[in-house]
Design a protein around this motif. Structure first.
Motif, PDB file in Angstrom:
ATOM      1  N   UNK A 107      62.150 128.234  12.700  1.00 48.34           N
ATOM      2  CA  UNK A 107      63.209 127.995  13.654  1.00 48.34           C
ATOM      3  C   UNK A 107      64.573 128.141  13.028  1.00 48.34           C
ATOM      4  N   UNK A 108      65.559 128.148  13.872  1.00 54.20           N
ATOM      5  CA  UNK A 108      66.937 128.252  13.401  1.00 54.20           C
ATOM      6  C   UNK A 108      67.390 126.875  12.923  1.00 54.20           C
ATOM      7  N   UNK A 109      67.923 126.829  11.706  1.00 53.39           N
ATOM      8  CA  UNK A 109      68.358 125.538  11.170  1.00 53.39           C
ATOM      9  C   UNK A 109      69.853 125.478  10.889  1.00 53.39           C
ATOM     10  N   UNK A 110      70.603 126.486  11.359  1.00 49.18           N
ATOM     11  CA  UNK A 110      72.057 126.402  11.329  1.00 49.18           C
ATOM     12  C   UNK A 110      72.627 127.219  12.484  1.00 49.18           C
ATOM     13  N   UNK A 111      73.834 126.872  12.901  1.00 45.43           N
ATOM     14  CA  UNK A 111      74.517 127.638  13.940  1.00 45.43           C
ATOM     15  C   UNK A 111      75.993 127.766  13.570  1.00 45.43           C
ATOM     16  N   UNK A 112      76.633 128.779  14.128  1.00 47.14           N
ATOM     17  CA  UNK A 112      78.073 128.980  13.971  1.00 47.14           C
ATOM     18  C   UNK A 112      78.633 129.250  15.363  1.00 47.14           C
ATOM     19  N   UNK A 113      79.656 128.502  15.743  1.00 49.61           N
ATOM     20  CA  UNK A 113      80.316 128.673  17.044  1.00 49.61           C
ATOM     21  C   UNK A 113      81.767 129.031  16.788  1.00 49.61           C
ATOM     22  N   UNK A 114      82.303 129.920  17.618  1.00 54.04           N
ATOM     23  CA  UNK A 114      83.716 130.249  17.552  1.00 54.04           C
ATOM     24  C   UNK A 114      84.344 129.943  18.899  1.00 54.04           C
ATOM     25  N   UNK A 115      85.408 129.146  18.882  1.00 57.80           N
ATOM     26  CA  UNK A 115      86.134 128.819  20.105  1.00 57.80           C
ATOM     27  C   UNK A 115      87.524 129.432  20.002  1.00 57.80           C
ATOM     28  N   UNK A 116      87.894 130.215  20.995  1.00 58.75           N
ATOM     29  CA  UNK A 116      89.230 130.809  21.043  1.00 58.75           C
ATOM     30  C   UNK A 116      89.988 130.242  22.234  1.00 58.75           C
ATOM     31  N   UNK A 117      91.233 129.860  21.995  1.00 63.11           N
ATOM     32  CA  UNK A 117      92.091 129.372  23.058  1.00 63.11           C
ATOM     33  C   UNK A 117      93.474 129.954  22.820  1.00 63.11           C
ATOM     34  N   UNK A 118      93.856 130.922  23.614  1.00 62.14           N
ATOM     35  CA  UNK A 118      95.081 131.688  23.403  1.00 62.14           C
ATOM     36  C   UNK A 118      95.058 132.250  21.984  1.00 62.14           C
ATOM     37  N   UNK A 145      79.040 135.560   7.943  1.00 62.99           N
ATOM     38  CA  UNK A 145      79.299 135.960   9.319  1.00 62.99           C
ATOM     39  C   UNK A 145      80.589 136.766   9.410  1.00 62.99           C
ATOM     40  N   UNK A 146      80.620 137.757  10.312  1.00 62.87           N
ATOM     41  CA  UNK A 146      81.870 138.469  10.567  1.00 62.87           C
ATOM     42  C   UNK A 146      82.777 137.615  11.459  1.00 62.87           C
ATOM     43  N   UNK A 147      84.058 137.666  11.176  1.00 64.72           N
ATOM     44  CA  UNK A 147      85.040 136.955  11.991  1.00 64.72           C
ATOM     45  C   UNK A 147      85.694 137.950  12.946  1.00 64.72           C
ATOM     46  N   UNK A 148      86.228 137.478  14.079  1.00 67.38           N
ATOM     47  CA  UNK A 148      86.789 138.391  15.090  1.00 67.38           C
ATOM     48  C   UNK A 148      88.106 139.036  14.674  1.00 67.38           C
ATOM     49  N   UNK A 149      88.753 138.498  13.637  1.00 64.19           N
ATOM     50  CA  UNK A 149      90.019 139.079  13.187  1.00 64.19           C
ATOM     51  C   UNK A 149      90.158 138.861  11.685  1.00 64.19           C
ATOM     52  N   UNK A 150      91.052 139.628  11.083  1.00 61.09           N
ATOM     53  CA  UNK A 150      91.301 139.467   9.654  1.00 61.09           C
ATOM     54  C   UNK A 150      91.967 138.117   9.422  1.00 61.09           C
ATOM     55  N   UNK A 151      91.445 137.368   8.469  1.00 58.89           N
ATOM     56  CA  UNK A 151      91.812 135.970   8.291  1.00 58.89           C
ATOM     57  C   UNK A 151      92.289 135.714   6.871  1.00 58.89           C
ATOM     58  N   UNK A 191      83.135 136.162   6.357  1.00 60.35           N
ATOM     59  CA  UNK A 191      83.107 134.828   5.758  1.00 60.35           C
ATOM     60  C   UNK A 191      81.765 134.608   5.075  1.00 60.35           C
ATOM     61  N   UNK A 192      81.816 134.166   3.827  1.00 61.94           N
ATOM     62  CA  UNK A 192      80.622 133.723   3.108  1.00 61.94           C
ATOM     63  C   UNK A 192      80.904 132.288   2.690  1.00 61.94           C
ATOM     64  N   UNK A 193      80.094 131.350   3.203  1.00 63.51           N
ATOM     65  CA  UNK A 193      80.338 129.934   2.930  1.00 63.51           C
ATOM     66  C   UNK A 193      79.007 129.237   2.689  1.00 63.51           C
TER      67      UNK A 193
END
Length: 75
Positions: free
Chosen positions: A1-12, A31-37, A57-59
């Motif tokens: 099963x999946x034992x980790x998750x990553x959520x991205x919330x964007x607001x403006x 994970x790839x991020x939606x923009x250069x960070x 991102x590698x964490x």
């Protein structure tokens, strides 16, 4: 099963990344991020991750840990 998750919330122009590791082991999450960070700043403690303008991102997430980061993106 999946034992980790990553959520991205964007607001403006604000982007928040939420990581959950519900396993008994440390997880390396890539994970790839939606923009250069430039940096991810923790909203839970003093931790931050420098990315120097990358969009990947590698964490390592310790067991039974949740992390919440504010993305400081390249303008």
């Amino acid at each position: 099963g999946v034992d980790y998750t990553a959520w991205l919330k964007s607001y403006f122009n604000e982007q928040i990344l939420i990581l959950f590791n519900i396993s008994e082991e440390e997880k390396e999450i890539n994970i790839p991020l939606p923009s250069y960070t430039k940096q991810l700043t923790s909203l839970l403690d003093e931790h931050h991750i420098d990315l120097k303008g990358s969009n990947m991102l590698r964490v390592l997430v310790p067991p039974h840990t949740s992390s919440i980061y504010l993305l400081n993106t390249v303008k």
